[in-house]
Design a protein around this motif. Sequence first.
Motif, PDB file in Angstrom:
ATOM      1  N   GLY A 107      36.511  32.543  44.789  1.00 19.63           N
ATOM      2  CA  GLY A 107      34.984  32.334  44.822  1.00 19.63           C
ATOM      3  C   GLY A 107      34.773  31.643  45.736  1.00 19.63           C
TER       4      GLY A 107
ATOM      5  N   ILE B 212      41.157  32.157  40.505  1.00 18.36           N
ATOM      6  CA  ILE B 212      40.088  32.781  40.902  1.00 18.36           C
ATOM      7  C   ILE B 212      39.671  32.750  42.420  1.00 18.36           C
TER       8      ILE B 212
ATOM      9  N   GLU C  68      39.467  42.612  46.211  1.00 21.64           N
ATOM     10  CA  GLU C  68      38.410  41.712  45.777  1.00 21.64           C
ATOM     11  C   GLU C  68      37.169  42.038  47.020  1.00 21.64           C
TER      12      GLU C  68
ATOM     13  N   TYR D 243      41.839  28.196  36.555  1.00 22.75           N
ATOM     14  CA  TYR D 243      41.211  27.989  35.345  1.00 22.75           C
ATOM     15  C   TYR D 243      42.063  27.289  34.434  1.00 22.75           C
TER      16      TYR D 243
ATOM     17  N   THR E 203      31.972  32.052  41.120  1.00 17.61           N
ATOM     18  CA  THR E 203      32.947  33.117  41.297  1.00 17.61           C
ATOM     19  C   THR E 203      32.124  34.010  42.366  1.00 17.61           C
ATOM     20  N   ARG E 204      32.812  35.179  42.800  1.00 17.18           N
ATOM     21  CA  ARG E 204      32.265  36.199  43.624  1.00 17.18           C
ATOM     22  C   ARG E 204      31.063  36.817  43.020  1.00 17.18           C
TER      23      ARG E 204
END
Length: 114
Positions: A87, A85, A13, A39, A96-97
Amino acid sequence: MKRLLNKERLKEENREHAGTGGRSQENGGLGFSPAFLDYATFAIHLSRFADGQPAPFHLLDGLPDEAVRMRAADGRVIAGKATLISGFVRGGFFYTRSAATKLLREWDRKCETE
């Protein structure tokens, strides 16, 4: 099959978001703190070192047990849940990113027009 969140995936990522503002090195000075969103439960976990201190980058070792899928014998986190996730948290909101990247791009455009 969903991929578990692990050190290799975080590195992947970081490579993917290099130069976009979607990495801690690029947005930390703007009030973004690295975090993880589950999530499945909507729980947000700030990135922390194993001792609980806030980490300046995405680190799995400080995740709480409910967010961890596998640990090494010494307690290090090998993998977080597949529903995590990576972020950032800023102003009480999770980004988020990709959302952080978009926000930074919009800020840059706004600054150029002012």
